[in-house]
Design an enzyme around this catalytic site. Structure first.
Site, PDB file in Angstrom:
ATOM      1  N   ASP A  13       0.817  -1.218   0.000  1.00 40.34           N
ATOM      2  CA  ASP A  13       0.000   0.000   0.000  1.00 40.34           C
ATOM      3  C   ASP A  13       0.851   1.269   0.000  1.00 40.34           C
ATOM      4  OD1 ASP A  13      -2.222  -1.712   0.294  1.00 40.34           O
ATOM      5  OD2 ASP A  13      -1.895  -1.737   2.461  1.00 40.34           O
ATOM      6  N   LYS A  16       2.224   2.238  -5.092  1.00 38.66           N
ATOM      7  CA  LYS A  16       2.910   1.758  -6.308  1.00 38.66           C
ATOM      8  C   LYS A  16       2.059   1.992  -7.545  1.00 38.66           C
ATOM      9  CE  LYS A  16       3.129  -2.386  -4.520  1.00 38.66           C
ATOM     10  NZ  LYS A  16       2.744  -2.131  -3.126  1.00 38.66           N
ATOM     11  N   GLY A  40      -4.293  -4.359  -4.226  1.00 37.13           N
ATOM     12  CA  GLY A  40      -5.265  -3.390  -4.740  1.00 37.13           C
ATOM     13  C   GLY A  40      -4.506  -2.153  -5.150  1.00 37.13           C
ATOM     14  N   HIS A  41      -4.311  -1.968  -6.436  1.00 38.77           N
ATOM     15  CA  HIS A  41      -3.529  -0.828  -6.918  1.00 38.77           C
ATOM     16  C   HIS A  41      -4.468   0.273  -7.396  1.00 38.77           C
ATOM     17  CE1 HIS A  41       0.143  -3.637  -7.598  1.00 38.77           C
ATOM     18  NE2 HIS A  41      -0.150  -3.417  -6.340  1.00 38.77           N
ATOM     19  N   GLN A 223       2.138  -5.936  -3.115  1.00 42.69           N
ATOM     20  CA  GLN A 223       2.502  -6.020  -1.685  1.00 42.69           C
ATOM     21  C   GLN A 223       3.833  -5.278  -1.453  1.00 42.69           C
ATOM     22  OE1 GLN A 223       1.344  -9.293  -3.123  1.00 42.69           O
ATOM     23  NE2 GLN A 223      -0.618  -8.468  -2.573  1.00 42.69           N
TER      24      GLN A 223
HETATM   25  P1  IMP Z   1      -2.585 -12.743   2.185  1.00 44.68           P
HETATM   26  O1  IMP Z   1      -1.605 -12.217   1.204  1.00 44.68           O
HETATM   27  O2  IMP Z   1      -4.005 -12.475   1.809  1.00 44.68           O
HETATM   28  O3  IMP Z   1      -2.331 -14.181   2.545  1.00 44.68           O
HETATM   29  O4  IMP Z   1      -2.368 -11.934   3.570  1.00 44.68           O
HETATM   30  C1  IMP Z   1      -1.170 -12.047   4.340  1.00 44.68           C
HETATM   31  C2  IMP Z   1      -0.797 -10.704   4.941  1.00 44.68           C
HETATM   32  O5  IMP Z   1      -0.404  -9.818   3.894  1.00 44.68           O
HETATM   33  C3  IMP Z   1      -1.920 -10.002   5.687  1.00 44.68           C
HETATM   34  O6  IMP Z   1      -1.361  -9.262   6.761  1.00 44.68           O
HETATM   35  C4  IMP Z   1      -2.483  -9.040   4.656  1.00 44.68           C
HETATM   36  O7  IMP Z   1      -3.120  -7.935   5.254  1.00 44.68           O
HETATM   37  C5  IMP Z   1      -1.196  -8.643   3.948  1.00 44.68           C
HETATM   38  N1  IMP Z   1      -1.414  -8.186   2.558  1.00 44.68           N
HETATM   39  C6  IMP Z   1      -1.628  -8.954   1.480  1.00 44.68           C
HETATM   40  N2  IMP Z   1      -1.764  -8.204   0.382  1.00 44.68           N
HETATM   41  C7  IMP Z   1      -1.606  -6.939   0.772  1.00 44.68           C
HETATM   42  C8  IMP Z   1      -1.594  -5.691   0.075  1.00 44.68           C
HETATM   43  O8  IMP Z   1      -1.758  -5.601  -1.154  1.00 44.68           O
HETATM   44  N3  IMP Z   1      -1.388  -4.589   0.836  1.00 44.68           N
HETATM   45  C9  IMP Z   1      -1.169  -4.643   2.175  1.00 44.68           C
HETATM   46  N4  IMP Z   1      -1.162  -5.784   2.872  1.00 44.68           N
HETATM   47  C10 IMP Z   1      -1.374  -6.917   2.166  1.00 44.68           C
END
Ligand code: IMP
Length: 427
Positions: A13, A16, A40-41, A223
């Site tokens: 977040d 990017k 989520g971009h 991420q």
């Molecule tokens: P997962 O990727 O859904 O398995 O989540 C694992 C961890 O990564 C959690 O703490 C999510 O909140 C975090 N996470 C996954 N994708 C994002 C992102 O795009 N932005 C921020 N945190 C993320």
């Protein structure tokens, strides 16, 4: 040829989407290389405001080819929904290529994600529930379904047998819930395949051809470095490699072909989901920044916790990813802040630490040590030139540059495309 990797340098977040959107105007190919619809971009451009989860942000450059490469966990239903929303762009199979090696996120991965989170109880990771972890588990367990498998429906039914046997044992025996119907899954995938099969190719070959032809390539990270499966705040991480290593492995590009690695940092930090957050702001301030900056997850809508810039985490991100440049996003969010804190190092048992420890329990014991800088108390979002920034803003940026250990080449001072300060061109 110039290949630039754009990498989130914190917990995701970082903004990017906006930076990729900005740079993609000059790129001929944009490749999304890791993660899945957990990302989520957000992009604000002449067409409106968009939140893209799987489609590369570069899709708005209608002269470029976009690629979802092998490192991505592809949820086809989510992809089709996104493509429907982008109908006005006429995304043809030539404009959006999907790697035949990309793992498919199936409906049962999402079900397992939520069952596993429930089972973890107080130790839940706070995943996005998009099925990402379970899909990568199936990849490493070598029972995953890949995008290429959707191209041949005659063999798909056979390929579903092994994963379905496994998942149905898990669902019925461990979770004591209903099994997945093979017929329903097959019918569903058959329908999806009609739409996405024309996009599916061996993308590593197409990317290499583009490199040979001297095209400019943008590698779009998802991420952030601190959510990396190895170097992030394990176990509170995602299940892929958002950093530079993921950019190579997730595309098939070899290391000698990436010219620039750009780390995107926010001017402060945010985190969503569970896990250690050493520089978390005081509760009132955390809420103030969250409201001002609209810090809510683009995928899940969850409130993000806000913290001060974390020097040790930033140093680790640079060390592991070798940033050749850095960009600072959301600098304008700090415009009204009286005193801005930067965590320069941690203290553990009276000893200074420049890098975070790998063990989460030890990290919890670390005390962030702050340096306080006076805020500039004035608007920056209409400024386009570094020299025109208030001196105190320049001081803050210069101090961040020293800590990050890579030149800061770009500042973002608002959500719109033109709200940037380019200090040096990346290429
Ligand atoms: P997962 O990727 O859904 O398995 O989540 C694992 C961890 O990564 C959690 O703490 C999510 O909140 C975090 N996470 C996954 N994708 C994002 C992102 O795009 N932005 C921020 N945190 C993320």
């Amino acid at each position: 040829m110039v290949a630039i990797a754009i990498i989130g340098a914190q917990w995701g977040d970082e903004g990017k989407g906006k930076i990729v959107d900005l740079l993609s105007g000059k790129a001929q190919m944009i490749v999304r290389y890791s993660g899945g619809a957990n990302a989520g971009h957000t992009v604000v451009n002449e067409h409106g405001e968009f939140r893209l989860h799987l489609v590369p942000v570069g899709i708005f450059n209608t002269n470029a080819t976009c690629v979802i490469s092998n490192g991505v966990a592809l949820d086809p239903e989510s992809l089709l929904e996104e493509l429907d929303n982008l109908d006005f762009l006429n995304v043809t199979p030539e404009r959006l290529l999907i790697s035949d090696r990309a793992q498919i996120v199936l409906p049962y991965h999402k079900l397992l994600d939520s069952l596993e989170e429930g089972r973890r109880g107080d130790n839940a990771i706070g995943t996005t529930l998009r099925g990402i972890g379970p899909a990568y588990v199936d990849k490493t367990a070598r029972r995953g379904i890949r995008a290429g498998d959707l191209k041949d429906l005659t063999t798909l039914r056979d390929k579903l047998q092994a994963p379905l046997n496994y998942v149905n044992s898990l669902l019925t025996k461990v979770y004591e819930t209903a099994p997945i119907s093979e017929d329903e899954l097959y019918e569903n995938l058959s329908k999806i395949s009609q739409r996405i099969a024309p996009h599916i190719v061996q993308t590593e070959l197409v990317i290499h051809e583009a490199i040979q032809q001297g095209k400019s390539i943008l590698l779009e990270g998802a991420q952030g470095a601190l959510l990396d499966l190895d170097f992030g705040t394990y176990p509170y991480v995602t299940s892929s490699h958002p950093g530079a290593g993921g950019a190579y492995q997730g595309t098939g590009i070899n290391p000698s072909n990436i010219d620039h690695v750009v780390g995107i940092f926010k001017a402060y930090c945010t985190r969503v989901g569970a896990g250690p957050f050493p520089t978390l702001m005081e509760p009132d301030f955390d809420a103030l920044i969250r409201e001002k900056a609209g810090e809510y997850g683009a995928t899940t809508g969850r409130p993000r916790s806000c913290g001060w810039f974390d020097g040790p985490m930033a140093r680790l991100a640079t060390l592991v990813n070798g940033f050749t440049s850095a960009a600072i996003a959301r600098l304008d969010v700090l415009d009204d802040v009286e005193k801005i804190k930067i965590c320069t190092h941690y203290e553990l048992d009276g000893e200074p630490l420049l890098y975070p420890p790998s063990d989460p329990a030890t990290l919890e014991k670390c005390k962030p040590i702050y340096e306080e800088l006076p805020g500039w108390k004035g608007p920056t979002s209409n400024i386009n030139n570094f020299q025109d920034l208030p001196e105190l803003t320049k001081n803050y940026v210069n101090r961040l540059e020293e800590i990050i250990g890579a030149p800061i080449d770009l500042l973002s001072v608002g959500p719109r495309r033109e709200q940037n300060i380019v200090i040096r061109e990346f290429s």
